[in-house]
Design a protein around this motif. Structure first.
Motif, mmCIF file in Angstrom:
data_model
loop_
_atom_site.group_PDB
_atom_site.id
_atom_site.type_symbol
_atom_site.label_atom_id
_atom_site.label_comp_id
_atom_site.label_asym_id
_atom_site.label_seq_id
_atom_site.Cartn_x
_atom_site.Cartn_y
_atom_site.Cartn_z
ATOM 1 N N THR A 1 5.062 0.434 -5.530
ATOM 2 C CA THR A 1 4.029 -0.110 -4.348
ATOM 3 C C THR A 1 4.025 0.844 -3.251
ATOM 4 O O THR A 1 5.011 1.546 -2.838
ATOM 5 C CB THR A 1 4.811 -1.383 -3.733
ATOM 6 O OG1 THR A 1 5.004 -2.231 -4.743
ATOM 7 C CG2 THR A 1 3.919 -2.062 -2.663
ATOM 8 N N PRO A 2 3.056 1.193 -2.698
ATOM 9 C CA PRO A 2 1.608 0.797 -3.758
ATOM 10 C C PRO A 2 1.370 1.949 -4.458
ATOM 11 O O PRO A 2 1.364 3.241 -4.254
ATOM 12 C CB PRO A 2 0.737 0.613 -2.300
ATOM 13 C CG PRO A 2 1.083 1.864 -1.487
ATOM 14 C CD PRO A 2 2.522 1.833 -1.490
ATOM 15 N N ASP A 3 0.734 1.520 -5.725
ATOM 16 C CA ASP A 3 0.330 2.318 -6.582
ATOM 17 C C ASP A 3 -0.777 1.520 -7.764
ATOM 18 O O ASP A 3 -0.838 0.312 -7.542
ATOM 19 C CB ASP A 3 1.304 2.988 -7.241
ATOM 20 C CG ASP A 3 1.137 4.546 -7.580
ATOM 21 O OD1 ASP A 3 0.077 4.872 -7.920
ATOM 22 O OD2 ASP A 3 2.165 5.264 -7.529
ATOM 23 N N SER A 4 -0.543 2.057 -8.939
ATOM 24 C CA SER A 4 -1.320 1.400 -10.131
ATOM 25 C C SER A 4 -0.815 1.845 -11.316
ATOM 26 O O SER A 4 -0.279 2.904 -11.245
ATOM 27 C CB SER A 4 -2.911 1.378 -9.794
ATOM 28 O OG SER A 4 -3.316 2.774 -10.193
ATOM 29 N N ARG A 5 -1.450 1.415 -12.333
ATOM 30 C CA ARG A 5 -1.212 1.980 -13.825
ATOM 31 C C ARG A 5 -1.455 3.359 -14.041
ATOM 32 O O ARG A 5 -0.893 4.116 -14.728
ATOM 33 C CB ARG A 5 -1.885 0.936 -14.857
ATOM 34 C CG ARG A 5 -3.251 1.294 -14.782
ATOM 35 C CD ARG A 5 -4.010 0.405 -15.591
ATOM 36 N NE ARG A 5 -5.471 0.716 -15.788
ATOM 37 C CZ ARG A 5 -6.319 0.735 -14.904
ATOM 38 N NH1 ARG A 5 -6.160 -0.077 -13.519
ATOM 39 N NH2 ARG A 5 -7.692 0.900 -14.917
ATOM 40 N N ARG A 6 -2.447 3.886 -13.198
ATOM 41 C CA ARG A 6 -2.931 5.444 -13.109
ATOM 42 C C ARG A 6 -1.866 6.291 -12.637
ATOM 43 O O ARG A 6 -2.233 7.540 -12.905
ATOM 44 C CB ARG A 6 -4.006 5.427 -12.491
ATOM 45 C CG ARG A 6 -5.232 4.520 -12.925
ATOM 46 C CD ARG A 6 -6.578 4.584 -12.317
ATOM 47 N NE ARG A 6 -7.590 3.844 -12.822
ATOM 48 C CZ ARG A 6 -8.560 3.480 -12.208
ATOM 49 N NH1 ARG A 6 -8.889 4.047 -10.854
ATOM 50 N NH2 ARG A 6 -9.507 2.731 -12.885
ATOM 51 N N SER A 7 -0.764 5.774 -12.091
ATOM 52 C CA SER A 7 0.239 6.736 -11.753
ATOM 53 C C SER A 7 1.188 6.976 -12.993
ATOM 54 O O SER A 7 1.853 7.904 -12.713
ATOM 55 C CB SER A 7 1.271 6.024 -10.601
ATOM 56 O OG SER A 7 1.867 4.934 -11.215
ATOM 57 N N ARG A 8 0.933 6.679 -14.046
ATOM 58 C CA ARG A 8 1.629 7.151 -15.272
ATOM 59 C C ARG A 8 1.385 8.716 -15.477
ATOM 60 O O ARG A 8 0.269 9.174 -15.079
ATOM 61 C CB ARG A 8 1.360 6.409 -16.571
ATOM 62 C CG ARG A 8 0.015 6.321 -16.957
ATOM 63 C CD ARG A 8 -0.367 5.594 -18.125
ATOM 64 N NE ARG A 8 -1.876 5.622 -18.330
ATOM 65 C CZ ARG A 8 -2.508 6.401 -19.032
ATOM 66 N NH1 ARG A 8 -2.013 7.457 -19.354
ATOM 67 N NH2 ARG A 8 -3.922 6.166 -19.467
ATOM 68 N N HIS A 9 1.948 9.174 -16.391
ATOM 69 C CA HIS A 9 1.843 10.553 -16.736
ATOM 70 C C HIS A 9 0.220 10.588 -17.330
ATOM 71 O O HIS A 9 0.010 9.857 -18.363
ATOM 72 C CB HIS A 9 2.764 11.287 -17.698
ATOM 73 C CG HIS A 9 2.450 12.807 -17.793
ATOM 74 N ND1 HIS A 9 1.747 13.579 -18.331
ATOM 75 C CD2 HIS A 9 3.519 13.568 -17.128
ATOM 76 C CE1 HIS A 9 2.079 14.636 -18.230
ATOM 77 N NE2 HIS A 9 2.923 14.946 -17.544
ATOM 78 N N PRO A 10 -0.728 11.762 -17.053
ATOM 79 C CA PRO A 10 -2.219 11.699 -17.355
ATOM 80 C C PRO A 10 -2.093 12.052 -18.969
ATOM 81 O O PRO A 10 -3.056 11.974 -19.328
ATOM 82 C CB PRO A 10 -2.571 12.846 -16.589
ATOM 83 C CG PRO A 10 -1.560 13.557 -16.040
ATOM 84 C CD PRO A 10 -0.270 12.895 -16.095
ATOM 85 N N ASP A 11 -0.929 12.661 -19.432
ATOM 86 C CA ASP A 11 -0.951 13.313 -20.947
ATOM 87 C C ASP A 11 -0.780 12.271 -21.758
ATOM 88 O O ASP A 11 0.563 12.093 -22.038
ATOM 89 C CB ASP A 11 -0.329 14.653 -20.858
ATOM 90 C CG ASP A 11 -0.545 15.357 -22.291
ATOM 91 O OD1 ASP A 11 -1.094 14.808 -23.268
ATOM 92 O OD2 ASP A 11 0.046 16.369 -22.595
ATOM 93 N N ASP A 12 -1.587 11.488 -22.432
ATOM 94 C CA ASP A 12 -1.071 10.262 -23.373
ATOM 95 C C ASP A 12 -0.379 10.888 -24.848
ATOM 96 O O ASP A 12 0.291 10.139 -25.289
ATOM 97 C CB ASP A 12 -2.158 9.558 -23.700
ATOM 98 C CG ASP A 12 -2.880 8.827 -22.648
ATOM 99 O OD1 ASP A 12 -2.274 8.645 -21.472
ATOM 100 O OD2 ASP A 12 -4.101 8.559 -22.523
ATOM 101 N N ALA A 13 -0.526 12.078 -24.863
ATOM 102 C CA ALA A 13 0.052 12.738 -26.153
ATOM 103 C C ALA A 13 1.520 12.887 -26.069
ATOM 104 O O ALA A 13 2.118 12.942 -26.941
ATOM 105 C CB ALA A 13 -0.667 14.153 -26.277
ATOM 106 N N LEU A 14 2.049 12.935 -24.910
ATOM 107 C CA LEU A 14 3.474 13.039 -24.651
ATOM 108 C C LEU A 14 3.900 11.425 -25.279
ATOM 109 O O LEU A 14 5.132 11.763 -25.757
ATOM 110 C CB LEU A 14 3.750 13.263 -23.214
ATOM 111 C CG LEU A 14 3.355 14.501 -22.709
ATOM 112 C CD1 LEU A 14 3.673 14.665 -21.086
ATOM 113 C CD2 LEU A 14 4.159 15.729 -23.492
#
Length: 82
Positions: A37-50
């Motif tokens: 908090t505060p944040d969103s799902r977009r704070s996940r690592h940006p490289d989905d390949a990992l």
């Protein structure tokens, strides 16, 4: 929940929606990512390949009142979560 587009909204009832990113290996071990908090799902690592390389299906959700997810009943932020 079958994998679909990376970002989608799921109806919860009562006019509310849950927004999530579904990335990584669609047949992998499900891993639920809950942001701070505060944040969103977009704070996940940006490289989905990992996530895919690790054999994980990463489900990153917006908590109530954050990002694209509706607030909880009565306009609250988190009661009743999940």
């Amino acid at each position: 929940m079958a994998p679909g587009p990376p970002t989608r909204s799921v109806p919860l009832g009562g006019g509310r929606t849950l927004t999530l990113d579904d990335v990584g290996d669609p047949t992998g071990v499900p891993v639920l990512y809950l942001h701070g908090t505060p944040d969103s799902r977009r704070s996940r690592h940006p490289d989905d390949a990992l996530a895919a390389a690790a054999g994980a299906r990463l489900l990153a959700v917006d908590r109530p009142g954050y990002g694209g997810t509706s607030q909880g009943p009565g306009g609250t932020w988190s009661p009743g979560w999940p």
